[in-house]
Scaffold this motif. Structure first.
Motif, PDB file in Angstrom:
ATOM      1  N   SER A   1       0.959  -1.211   0.232  1.00  0.00           N
ATOM      2  CA  SER A   1      -0.122  -0.134   0.202  1.00  0.00           C
ATOM      3  C   SER A   1       0.936   1.101   0.074  1.00  0.00           C
ATOM      4  N   GLY A   2       2.111   1.177  -0.073  1.00  0.00           N
ATOM      5  CA  GLY A   2       3.245   2.319  -0.122  1.00  0.00           C
ATOM      6  C   GLY A   2       3.410   2.794   1.203  1.00  0.00           C
ATOM      7  N   LYS A   3       2.931   2.456   2.367  1.00  0.00           N
ATOM      8  CA  LYS A   3       3.269   3.123   3.715  1.00  0.00           C
ATOM      9  C   LYS A   3       4.659   2.531   4.229  1.00  0.00           C
ATOM     10  N   ILE A   4       5.252   1.645   3.560  1.00  0.00           N
ATOM     11  CA  ILE A   4       6.606   1.268   3.927  1.00  0.00           C
ATOM     12  C   ILE A   4       7.535   1.281   2.753  1.00  0.00           C
ATOM     13  N   ASN A   5       8.721   1.744   2.619  1.00  0.00           N
ATOM     14  CA  ASN A   5       9.642   1.606   1.605  1.00  0.00           C
ATOM     15  C   ASN A   5      10.963   1.328   1.750  1.00  0.00           C
ATOM     16  N   PHE A   6      11.202   0.897   3.145  1.00  0.00           N
ATOM     17  CA  PHE A   6      12.377   0.174   3.705  1.00  0.00           C
ATOM     18  C   PHE A   6      12.005  -0.514   4.772  1.00  0.00           C
ATOM     19  N   LEU A   7      12.434  -1.971   4.817  1.00  0.00           N
ATOM     20  CA  LEU A   7      12.131  -2.607   5.999  1.00  0.00           C
ATOM     21  C   LEU A   7      13.344  -3.086   6.711  1.00  0.00           C
ATOM     22  N   LEU A   8      13.551  -2.862   7.961  1.00  0.00           N
ATOM     23  CA  LEU A   8      14.612  -3.438   8.870  1.00  0.00           C
ATOM     24  C   LEU A   8      14.145  -4.486   9.614  1.00  0.00           C
TER      25      LEU A   8
ATOM     26  N   THR B   1      12.290  -8.286  -0.682  1.00  0.00           N
ATOM     27  CA  THR B   1      13.269  -7.854  -1.382  1.00  0.00           C
ATOM     28  C   THR B   1      12.943  -7.474  -2.729  1.00  0.00           C
ATOM     29  N   LYS B   2      12.191  -7.875  -3.421  1.00  0.00           N
ATOM     30  CA  LYS B   2      11.908  -7.716  -4.876  1.00  0.00           C
ATOM     31  C   LYS B   2      10.643  -6.399  -5.126  1.00  0.00           C
ATOM     32  N   LYS B   3      10.317  -5.871  -3.774  1.00  0.00           N
ATOM     33  CA  LYS B   3       9.395  -4.643  -3.816  1.00  0.00           C
ATOM     34  C   LYS B   3      10.245  -3.403  -3.222  1.00  0.00           C
ATOM     35  N   ILE B   4      10.843  -3.629  -2.243  1.00  0.00           N
ATOM     36  CA  ILE B   4      11.684  -2.778  -1.733  1.00  0.00           C
ATOM     37  C   ILE B   4      13.040  -3.084  -0.897  1.00  0.00           C
ATOM     38  N   PRO B   5      13.951  -2.107  -0.628  1.00  0.00           N
ATOM     39  CA  PRO B   5      15.234  -2.370   0.198  1.00  0.00           C
ATOM     40  C   PRO B   5      14.834  -3.205   1.552  1.00  0.00           C
ATOM     41  N   VAL B   6      15.703  -4.187   1.926  1.00  0.00           N
ATOM     42  CA  VAL B   6      15.437  -4.775   3.277  1.00  0.00           C
ATOM     43  C   VAL B   6      16.847  -4.908   3.973  1.00  0.00           C
TER      44      VAL B   6
END
Length: 328
Positions: A72-79, A94-99
């Motif tokens: 939904s675009g609320k997170i663009n980087f995940l720790l 990882t295919k969607k955003i950097p992790v």
């Protein structure tokens, strides 16, 4: 702009170390953060800043809600700081955003950035950014602000085998210290740190009953005063050991799992701790050795402070923000 999500293990079995190191990193990122936790507990809710938001996954293995917030675009980087998650779900993300993931062993997670604040080196996938070694030790702001040198002459011992210590190592340590007090007639003050949810709390309370030298402290929010008031510690080699090194608290390390054994060997060789097996008489011998050897304590303090400078959280936060800026 970064929209950081933090998926962290905080269930009873996971302990508090995962949350603590992520929390220290979050203090260096000014934007709103979305926290994704396993376990609802007021202790964690009170710690998270008002600008941030908390969500709960239904299970310790899940990333379902995390994926929904990413889609939904609320997170663009995940720790990520959890060893319980499904690798297929991580690959999807990882295919969607950097992790960025904390790792303590070789598992070649297909993430863009890896953090390992311990003195171990392991294989990572080609192209992955590695933040490796004690210079990336995440130390909480409260410790950085309240760091002091212990000036007392008495022997004060901290027993901190993790918030939950499901193996009950704490009890063997207490038995060893009690033997020393009885046999050597030493005046020692002991502080024991546990969480209320620890399965050994009742046994510890029963053991220290009528023993005026022993004090049990539950659900400590800020460890700085306890670190500052003790001059020897017995603990495990995780996040808390990095904190003790920074605070100048010489430590005897006892393993609770296979990874701990590897870490303890490394810290022992680096002169940042001494090791003991989970055997009462061996723990007793090592405690006496630490008490009687002031020069050893000084050396452990010097080496620990040299290894951990308190800027690890800031370095990690800067690396995350720098990477995200390039990604944008």
């Amino acid at each position: 702009m970064i929209k950081l999500g933090i998926r962290v293990a905080n269930s009873i079995n996971s302990g508090r170390g995962h949350f603590e190191r992520c929390f220290s990193i979050s203090n260096n990122i000014n934007q709103k953060i979305i926290w994704l936790l396993d376990y609802k507990n007021k202790i964690f809710e009170d710690r998270v800043l008002k600008k941030d938001q908390i969500f709960y996954e239904n299970d310790i293995n899940e990333l379902k809600l995390s994926k929904s917030l990413i889609d939904s675009g609320k997170i663009n980087f995940l720790l990520i700081d959890s060893y319980n998650l499904n690798i297929k779900d991580i690959i999807y993300i990882t295919k969607k955003i950097p992790v960025c993931s904390f790792q303590d062993k070789n598992n070649l997670l297909p993430v863009q950035m890896v953090i390992c604040p311990h003195p171990i080196v392991f294989k990572i996938k080609k192209g992955t950014i590695s933040l490796n070694g004690p210079r990336y030790a995440p130390i909480t702001n409260s410790l950085v602000k309240n760091k002091k040198k212990y000036n007392g002459s008495k022997i004060n011992i901290l027993v901190s085998m993790g918030a939950y210590d499901s193996l009950g190592v704490t009890l063997n340590v207490l038995k060893a210290i009690n033997k020393i007090i009885i046999e050597k007639k030493l005046q020692i003050q002991i502080t024991i740190v546990l969480a209320k949810g620890s399965p050994i709390v009742e046994e510890v309370v029963e053991f220290i009953k009528n023993k005026i030298n022993f004090k049990l402290v539950l659900d400590v929010k800020d460890m700085s005063e306890i670190y500052n008031n003790n001059n020897i510690a017995i603990g495990a080699p995780g996040v808390s050991h990095l904190e003790r090194m920074y605070m100048g608290l010489p430590t005897i390390l006892i393993a609770q799992n296979k990874i701990h054994k590897i870490l303890i060997e490394k810290w022992d060789k680096l002169g940042c701790a001494i090791k003991a097996k989970n055997i009462v008489n061996e723990i007793k011998t090592k405690i006496l050795y630490m008490i009687e050897n002031k020069n050893l304590r000084k050396e452990l303090i010097r080496n620990g402070r040299k290894s951990v400078d308190g800027k690890g959280s800031l370095r990690i936060a800067k690396s995350i923000l720098k990477f995200n800026k390039k990604y944008d």
